[in-house]
Design a protein around this motif. Structure first.
Motif, PDB file in Angstrom:
ATOM      1  N   THR A  59       0.845  -1.196   0.000  1.00  0.00           N
ATOM      2  CA  THR A  59       0.000   0.000   0.000  1.00  0.00           C
ATOM      3  C   THR A  59       0.873   1.235   0.000  1.00  0.00           C
ATOM      4  OG1 THR A  59      -1.738  -1.165   1.191  1.00  0.00           O
ATOM      5  CG2 THR A  59      -1.836   1.232   1.212  1.00  0.00           C
ATOM      6  N   ASP A  65      -4.602   9.779  -0.587  1.00  0.00           N
ATOM      7  CA  ASP A  65      -4.817   8.794  -1.648  1.00  0.00           C
ATOM      8  C   ASP A  65      -4.109   7.501  -1.276  1.00  0.00           C
ATOM      9  OD1 ASP A  65      -6.274  10.530  -3.308  1.00  0.00           O
ATOM     10  OD2 ASP A  65      -4.444  11.327  -4.208  1.00  0.00           O
ATOM     11  N   ARG A  66      -4.750   6.378  -1.606  1.00  0.00           N
ATOM     12  CA  ARG A  66      -4.171   5.060  -1.323  1.00  0.00           C
ATOM     13  C   ARG A  66      -4.130   4.248  -2.603  1.00  0.00           C
ATOM     14  NH1 ARG A  66      -3.676   4.445   3.892  1.00  0.00           N
ATOM     15  NH2 ARG A  66      -3.550   2.193   4.069  1.00  0.00           N
ATOM     16  N   PHE A  67      -2.951   3.751  -2.907  1.00  0.00           N
ATOM     17  CA  PHE A  67      -2.756   2.878  -4.048  1.00  0.00           C
ATOM     18  C   PHE A  67      -2.315   1.520  -3.516  1.00  0.00           C
ATOM     19  CE2 PHE A  67      -2.122   7.125  -5.668  1.00  0.00           C
ATOM     20  CZ  PHE A  67      -2.782   7.111  -6.881  1.00  0.00           C
ATOM     21  N   TYR A  76      -4.183  -0.695  -7.922  1.00  0.00           N
ATOM     22  CA  TYR A  76      -5.553  -0.302  -7.608  1.00  0.00           C
ATOM     23  C   TYR A  76      -5.523   1.046  -6.914  1.00  0.00           C
ATOM     24  CZ  TYR A  76      -6.825  -5.144  -8.493  1.00  0.00           C
ATOM     25  OH  TYR A  76      -7.012  -6.356  -9.081  1.00  0.00           O
ATOM     26  N   TYR A  77      -6.450   1.912  -7.305  1.00  0.00           N
ATOM     27  CA  TYR A  77      -6.662   3.165  -6.586  1.00  0.00           C
ATOM     28  C   TYR A  77      -7.884   2.912  -5.715  1.00  0.00           C
ATOM     29  CZ  TYR A  77      -7.871   7.992  -5.586  1.00  0.00           C
ATOM     30  OH  TYR A  77      -8.175   9.169  -4.943  1.00  0.00           O
ATOM     31  N   ASP A  78      -7.680   2.825  -4.420  1.00  0.00           N
ATOM     32  CA  ASP A  78      -8.694   2.328  -3.494  1.00  0.00           C
ATOM     33  C   ASP A  78      -9.128   0.946  -3.989  1.00  0.00           C
ATOM     34  OD1 ASP A  78      -8.643   4.347  -1.574  1.00  0.00           O
ATOM     35  OD2 ASP A  78     -10.002   5.604  -2.729  1.00  0.00           O
ATOM     36  N   VAL A  82      -6.504   0.027 -11.916  1.00  0.00           N
ATOM     37  CA  VAL A  82      -5.908   0.991 -12.833  1.00  0.00           C
ATOM     38  C   VAL A  82      -5.383   0.227 -14.036  1.00  0.00           C
ATOM     39  CG1 VAL A  82      -4.098   2.730 -13.126  1.00  0.00           C
ATOM     40  CG2 VAL A  82      -5.267   2.504 -10.909  1.00  0.00           C
ATOM     41  N   ALA A 137      -0.202   8.281 -12.512  1.00  0.00           N
ATOM     42  CA  ALA A 137      -0.912   8.385 -11.233  1.00  0.00           C
ATOM     43  C   ALA A 137       0.048   8.453 -10.041  1.00  0.00           C
ATOM     44  CB  ALA A 137      -1.862   7.205 -11.065  1.00  0.00           C
ATOM     45  N   LEU A 138       1.268   7.960 -10.235  1.00  0.00           N
ATOM     46  CA  LEU A 138       2.254   7.945  -9.143  1.00  0.00           C
ATOM     47  C   LEU A 138       3.448   8.865  -9.414  1.00  0.00           C
ATOM     48  CD1 LEU A 138       2.204   4.106  -8.422  1.00  0.00           C
ATOM     49  CD2 LEU A 138       1.130   5.930  -7.074  1.00  0.00           C
ATOM     50  N   TRP A 141       4.638  10.394  -6.199  1.00  0.00           N
ATOM     51  CA  TRP A 141       4.770   9.550  -5.015  1.00  0.00           C
ATOM     52  C   TRP A 141       6.219   9.121  -4.810  1.00  0.00           C
ATOM     53  CZ3 TRP A 141       6.509   4.815  -3.589  1.00  0.00           C
ATOM     54  CH2 TRP A 141       6.191   4.434  -2.291  1.00  0.00           C
TER      55      TRP A 141
END
Length: 155
Positions: A59, A65-67, A76-78, A82, A137-138, A141
């Motif tokens: 995780t 936000d949690r991936f 997965y986004y929540d 993806v 999306a990352l 991060w």
């Protein structure tokens, strides 16, 4: 004769000035090499976003936000899957596998920064940069940044 001496002196001075950039460049290159070697030896980790591993799922949390990353590289986004290319999934799968091996070591040694911990974190940062480059999306991060202790102590 005094004109010839002045001319000779000017030529010597001009040649000497041409040599300076080469010497400075060589010195700069050796300083960069020393700094690169020191980065793995003297680092101060700054923990940023959280990363955890539970029941085989990695995780990644960032600003609410949690991936979730599965071992096969699926993201997965929540709870939403993806869509990723095979190359993107390979990068995440590699990171997942690395973190499975790395997290226990880092958690047990995070209070004692030594060369081995710094080496682990340098590898982690390289893998996270690959993720940032390949998965939009990352792209922001990261779990840790590394600051050289030498650069902090020098003016």
């Amino acid at each position: 004769m005094p004109g010839r001496n002045a001319l000779a002196f000017s030529l010597i001075a001009a040649l000497w000035m041409l040599c300076l950039p080469t010497q400075a460049t060589a010195q700069n290159q050796s300083q960069v090499q020393i700094q690169a070697e020191d980065q793995t030896q003297l680092c101060q980790p700054q923990w940023l976003n959280s990363v955890s591993l539970q029941d085989g799922t990695l995780t990644l949390a960032m600003a609410g936000d949690r991936f979730n990353v599965e071992s096969d590289g699926q993201l997965y986004y929540d709870v939403h899957k993806v869509r990723l290319s095979a190359q993107q999934m390979d990068v995440l799968s590699d990171y997942h596998q690395f973190m499975q091996q790395e997290l226990p070591y880092v958690l047990s040694h995070s209070q004692r920064v030594d060369d081995r911990l710094c080496q682990h974190l340098v590898i982690r940062r390289a893998k996270e940069r690959a993720i940032q480059r390949q998965i939009p999306a990352l792209k922001h991060w990261q779990s840790v940044s590394l600051v050289s202790q030498r650069s902090q102590s020098e003016p």
